[in-house]
Scaffold this motif. Structure first.
Motif, PDB file in Angstrom:
ATOM      1  N   THR A  24     -14.625  90.353 -53.125  1.00 26.97           N
ATOM      2  CA  THR A  24     -14.466  90.241 -51.759  1.00 26.97           C
ATOM      3  C   THR A  24     -14.121  91.725 -51.289  1.00 26.97           C
ATOM      4  O   THR A  24     -13.871  92.578 -52.118  1.00 26.97           O
ATOM      5  CB  THR A  24     -13.559  89.294 -51.211  1.00 26.97           C
ATOM      6  OG1 THR A  24     -12.185  89.843 -51.707  1.00 26.97           O
ATOM      7  CG2 THR A  24     -13.589  87.884 -51.521  1.00 26.97           C
ATOM      8  N   TYR A  25     -14.671  92.059 -50.207  1.00 30.29           N
ATOM      9  CA  TYR A  25     -14.175  93.361 -49.598  1.00 30.29           C
ATOM     10  C   TYR A  25     -12.930  93.813 -49.477  1.00 30.29           C
ATOM     11  O   TYR A  25     -12.398  94.814 -50.082  1.00 30.29           O
ATOM     12  CB  TYR A  25     -14.829  93.654 -48.167  1.00 30.29           C
ATOM     13  CG  TYR A  25     -16.269  93.608 -47.898  1.00 30.29           C
ATOM     14  CD1 TYR A  25     -16.950  94.512 -48.000  1.00 30.29           C
ATOM     15  CD2 TYR A  25     -16.855  92.258 -47.687  1.00 30.29           C
ATOM     16  CE1 TYR A  25     -18.535  94.543 -47.997  1.00 30.29           C
ATOM     17  CE2 TYR A  25     -18.119  92.023 -47.515  1.00 30.29           C
ATOM     18  CZ  TYR A  25     -19.046  93.130 -47.779  1.00 30.29           C
ATOM     19  OH  TYR A  25     -20.351  93.189 -47.526  1.00 30.29           O
ATOM     20  N   GLN A  27     -10.677  92.438 -51.753  1.00 29.10           N
ATOM     21  CA  GLN A  27     -10.416  92.639 -53.296  1.00 29.10           C
ATOM     22  C   GLN A  27     -10.708  93.930 -53.882  1.00 29.10           C
ATOM     23  O   GLN A  27      -9.984  94.630 -54.391  1.00 29.10           O
ATOM     24  CB  GLN A  27     -11.077  91.481 -54.135  1.00 29.10           C
ATOM     25  CG  GLN A  27     -10.663  91.536 -55.388  1.00 29.10           C
ATOM     26  CD  GLN A  27     -11.270  90.515 -56.132  1.00 29.10           C
ATOM     27  OE1 GLN A  27     -12.015  89.687 -55.838  1.00 29.10           O
ATOM     28  NE2 GLN A  27     -10.633  90.436 -57.364  1.00 29.10           N
ATOM     29  N   ILE A  59     -19.196  90.478 -51.319  1.00 34.97           N
ATOM     30  CA  ILE A  59     -19.275  89.559 -50.227  1.00 34.97           C
ATOM     31  C   ILE A  59     -17.869  89.550 -49.492  1.00 34.97           C
ATOM     32  O   ILE A  59     -17.062  89.838 -49.700  1.00 34.97           O
ATOM     33  CB  ILE A  59     -19.750  88.155 -50.810  1.00 34.97           C
ATOM     34  CG1 ILE A  59     -18.554  87.542 -51.652  1.00 34.97           C
ATOM     35  CG2 ILE A  59     -20.960  88.295 -51.590  1.00 34.97           C
ATOM     36  CD1 ILE A  59     -18.879  86.222 -52.156  1.00 34.97           C
ATOM     37  N   ASN A  60     -18.194  88.758 -48.432  1.00 34.60           N
ATOM     38  CA  ASN A  60     -16.885  88.739 -47.659  1.00 34.60           C
ATOM     39  C   ASN A  60     -15.815  87.803 -47.986  1.00 34.60           C
ATOM     40  O   ASN A  60     -16.330  86.770 -48.915  1.00 34.60           O
ATOM     41  CB  ASN A  60     -17.174  88.404 -45.966  1.00 34.60           C
ATOM     42  CG  ASN A  60     -18.115  87.158 -45.647  1.00 34.60           C
ATOM     43  OD1 ASN A  60     -18.033  86.434 -46.634  1.00 34.60           O
ATOM     44  ND2 ASN A  60     -18.943  87.155 -44.741  1.00 34.60           N
ATOM     45  N   ALA A  61     -14.760  87.628 -47.334  1.00 31.17           N
ATOM     46  CA  ALA A  61     -13.748  86.617 -47.686  1.00 31.17           C
ATOM     47  C   ALA A  61     -14.228  85.207 -47.510  1.00 31.17           C
ATOM     48  O   ALA A  61     -13.499  84.122 -48.090  1.00 31.17           O
ATOM     49  CB  ALA A  61     -12.495  86.596 -46.832  1.00 31.17           C
ATOM     50  N   LYS A  62     -15.079  84.831 -46.921  1.00 28.55           N
ATOM     51  CA  LYS A  62     -15.785  83.566 -46.792  1.00 28.55           C
ATOM     52  C   LYS A  62     -16.408  82.965 -47.746  1.00 28.55           C
ATOM     53  O   LYS A  62     -16.993  81.750 -47.660  1.00 28.55           O
ATOM     54  CB  LYS A  62     -16.318  83.473 -45.260  1.00 28.55           C
ATOM     55  CG  LYS A  62     -15.513  83.656 -43.964  1.00 28.55           C
ATOM     56  CD  LYS A  62     -16.154  83.708 -42.683  1.00 28.55           C
ATOM     57  CE  LYS A  62     -15.201  84.249 -41.798  1.00 28.55           C
ATOM     58  NZ  LYS A  62     -16.371  85.015 -41.051  1.00 28.55           N
ATOM     59  N   GLY A  63     -16.951  84.045 -48.531  1.00 28.42           N
ATOM     60  CA  GLY A  63     -17.754  83.899 -49.563  1.00 28.42           C
ATOM     61  C   GLY A  63     -19.287  83.860 -49.208  1.00 28.42           C
ATOM     62  O   GLY A  63     -20.089  83.358 -49.863  1.00 28.42           O
ATOM     63  N   SER A  66     -22.840  89.138 -45.832  1.00 23.58           N
ATOM     64  CA  SER A  66     -22.306  89.616 -44.535  1.00 23.58           C
ATOM     65  C   SER A  66     -23.824  90.124 -43.973  1.00 23.58           C
ATOM     66  O   SER A  66     -24.702  90.649 -44.802  1.00 23.58           O
ATOM     67  CB  SER A  66     -21.581  90.951 -44.609  1.00 23.58           C
ATOM     68  OG  SER A  66     -20.242  90.776 -45.040  1.00 23.58           O
ATOM     69  N   ARG A  93     -23.005  79.530 -49.321  1.00 19.14           N
ATOM     70  CA  ARG A  93     -21.841  80.619 -49.566  1.00 19.14           C
ATOM     71  C   ARG A  93     -21.751  80.292 -50.936  1.00 19.14           C
ATOM     72  O   ARG A  93     -21.781  79.347 -51.789  1.00 19.14           O
ATOM     73  CB  ARG A  93     -20.892  80.474 -48.863  1.00 19.14           C
ATOM     74  CG  ARG A  93     -20.205  79.009 -48.624  1.00 19.14           C
ATOM     75  CD  ARG A  93     -18.825  79.245 -47.787  1.00 19.14           C
ATOM     76  NE  ARG A  93     -19.098  78.182 -46.697  1.00 19.14           N
ATOM     77  CZ  ARG A  93     -17.953  77.637 -46.012  1.00 19.14           C
ATOM     78  NH1 ARG A  93     -16.771  78.136 -46.530  1.00 19.14           N
ATOM     79  NH2 ARG A  93     -18.012  77.190 -44.865  1.00 19.14           N
ATOM     80  N   LEU A  96     -15.719  81.044 -54.099  1.00 18.47           N
ATOM     81  CA  LEU A  96     -14.841  82.102 -54.791  1.00 18.47           C
ATOM     82  C   LEU A  96     -14.037  81.559 -55.754  1.00 18.47           C
ATOM     83  O   LEU A  96     -13.748  82.533 -56.753  1.00 18.47           O
ATOM     84  CB  LEU A  96     -14.203  82.670 -53.512  1.00 18.47           C
ATOM     85  CG  LEU A  96     -15.091  83.351 -52.676  1.00 18.47           C
ATOM     86  CD1 LEU A  96     -13.994  83.958 -51.380  1.00 18.47           C
ATOM     87  CD2 LEU A  96     -15.666  84.517 -53.114  1.00 18.47           C
ATOM     88  N   ARG A 100     -15.127  84.425 -58.336  1.00 19.50           N
ATOM     89  CA  ARG A 100     -14.313  85.498 -57.989  1.00 19.50           C
ATOM     90  C   ARG A 100     -14.006  86.272 -59.339  1.00 19.50           C
ATOM     91  O   ARG A 100     -13.609  85.927 -60.394  1.00 19.50           O
ATOM     92  CB  ARG A 100     -12.983  84.940 -57.475  1.00 19.50           C
ATOM     93  CG  ARG A 100     -12.162  86.354 -56.849  1.00 19.50           C
ATOM     94  CD  ARG A 100     -12.047  86.017 -55.429  1.00 19.50           C
ATOM     95  NE  ARG A 100     -10.786  85.763 -54.693  1.00 19.50           N
ATOM     96  CZ  ARG A 100     -10.126  86.867 -54.281  1.00 19.50           C
ATOM     97  NH1 ARG A 100     -10.230  88.216 -54.587  1.00 19.50           N
ATOM     98  NH2 ARG A 100      -9.285  86.469 -53.402  1.00 19.50           N
TER      99      ARG A 100
END
Length: 103
Positions: A24-25, A27, A59-63, A66, A93, A96, A100
């Motif tokens: 994630t961004y 991370q 990818i963003n935190a929502k999995g 973007s 999505r 994660l 992850r």
DNA sequence: AACATGACCATTA
DNA sequence: GTAATGGCCATGT
């Protein structure tokens, strides 16, 4: 260009993401030594023009993937991830918990 | 120098 | 589950 140290740091971390995993961004920002600066990570990738950096693994935190200017960027990213053994659920999505990246 | 923009995240209701 | 709020900083005009 004139990549700032901040950007190079981000690129370095993204380049370390193993194939078949996603980060994630937030991370990436944390690993790059920029806690809370997730925005800068996304911005850095948008300005990125180095094919050696696997930006599609970020990818963003929502999995979710973007949005991005250009149109086919999000689609390209999804295809590239699927090509690396990363599967998407019916919501479009990535789980994660499963993909992850854990350094 | 100031202002506006942007591939975001975490918390709270 | 969704909606709204605050914060953080580099880049371009």
């Amino acid at each position: 260009m004139t990549a700032s140290t901040t950007y190079r740091d981000i690129y370095a971390v993204v380049s370390r993401i193993p194939r078949g995993t996603v980060a994630t961004y937030g991370q990436v920002a944390q690993l790059a030594g920029l806690p809370g600066r997730a925005r800068q990570v996304g911005y850095a990738l948008s300005e990125l023009d180095d094919p050696a950096v696997p930006w599609h693994r970020v990818i963003n935190a929502k999995g979710e993937i973007s949005p991005r200017c250009g149109g086919e960027g999000d689609e390209l990213q999804r295809l590239r991830l699927e090509d690396e053994e990363v599967r998407f659920d019916r919501h479009g999505r990535v789980p994660l918990e499963r993909y992850r990246w854990r350094p």
